[in-house]
Each structure stands twice: as C-alpha cells, then as structure tokens.
Write an enzyme that holds these catalytic residues in place. Sequence first.
Site, PDB file in Angstrom:
ATOM      1  N   PRO A  93       0.851  -1.194   0.000  1.00  0.00           N
ATOM      2  CA  PRO A  93       0.000   0.000   0.000  1.00  0.00           C
ATOM      3  C   PRO A  93       0.887   1.244   0.000  1.00  0.00           C
ATOM      4  CG  PRO A  93      -0.190  -1.200   2.080  1.00  0.00           C
ATOM      5  CD  PRO A  93       0.709  -1.983   1.194  1.00  0.00           C
ATOM      6  N   HIS A  94       0.610   2.167  -0.918  1.00  0.00           N
ATOM      7  CA  HIS A  94       1.463   3.343  -1.074  1.00  0.00           C
ATOM      8  C   HIS A  94       0.628   4.535  -1.510  1.00  0.00           C
ATOM      9  CE1 HIS A  94       1.136   1.337  -4.960  1.00  0.00           C
ATOM     10  NE2 HIS A  94       1.230   2.542  -5.497  1.00  0.00           N
ATOM     11  N   THR A  95       1.057   5.706  -1.062  1.00  0.00           N
ATOM     12  CA  THR A  95       0.358   6.926  -1.436  1.00  0.00           C
ATOM     13  C   THR A  95       1.192   8.135  -1.069  1.00  0.00           C
ATOM     14  OG1 THR A  95      -1.787   8.058  -1.323  1.00  0.00           O
ATOM     15  CG2 THR A  95      -0.894   7.191   0.751  1.00  0.00           C
TER      16      THR A  95
END
Length: 153
Positions: free
Chosen positions: A65-67
Amino acid sequence: MKVAEFIRPESVVVDLAAKSKSRVLQIMSAKASEALGIEERPVLQALVDREKLGSTGIGEGIAIPHTRVAGVVHPFGMLARLSKAIDFEAVDDIPVDIVFLLLIPGESRKDHLNALACVARQLRSHEVLKKIRSATSADELYAAVVLQADSPE
C-alpha cells in the site's frame, strides 16, 4: 535509492494481528502517523482512496500500500508480517502475509516511483521473502529487507 533510506528498525512489525485489509491499513496508518508526528485520518484516507483505484496486493502474498501524503517530508516505509494471511484482493488472489506501507511527500512524483520500485524489487527476491517469513524478531525482519537490499549484487 535503497530501502534503508526510508525504513527504520522501529518501523517493522512481526506477527501483526488483523483480520481484514481495512484493519491492516488502520493499524499501519496509526503507527506511521505516530512515527511521523502527523494526523492519522489523512494518512488512512489516502491509503483507502489508493486501494479504491485497485488493490496494492501485488501477488505471492505481498501487498505494497502506497500513497502521497501532505506533511510527509521524506519517503517513509513500514514493514509488517501478518500473524495470519488475509484477503487483500491481490492480483493473484493469494492471501497476503507481508505488507510494506510506503508514504511519500505530497508533491513528490520522482521519490514515489523510485521508492516503490526499490521496495518491489526487494520483495520479488525469493531469498528476501524466505527470510521475512522465517524471521522470529523485528530485528531479523528488518535485516531481511534492509541488509539483503544493501549488499552488493
């Protein structure tokens, strides 16, 4: 870019207990927010919004998960090995047991891609995955992803 540039030993969790993808994101958002000294709600919301675009479960039991998040100054990573694999809606439908959370400064596109590529490259290594899955402590888990990453090829 090296994994050691954005993950620290205190950002590693062995046997994280969570029964769902949303719970993993909540727990990891809280821990990341605390470590970074920023509000949790925007971090969690950014991760949830990213997951709506498509699962970050990349296969073989791995999710990244990345942002981008306002308030993050440098790329920040957190690695968790789950106590029990969960459905993460991964591309191969295999339940996820390794989660690498990656938060990037809000306006940075280059750092985002470089850090994401670095993490993905590490987690494609069967040797690294074997060490992550067999680690008995946070120190061993950290060493599996960082020391392996930083050794000459």
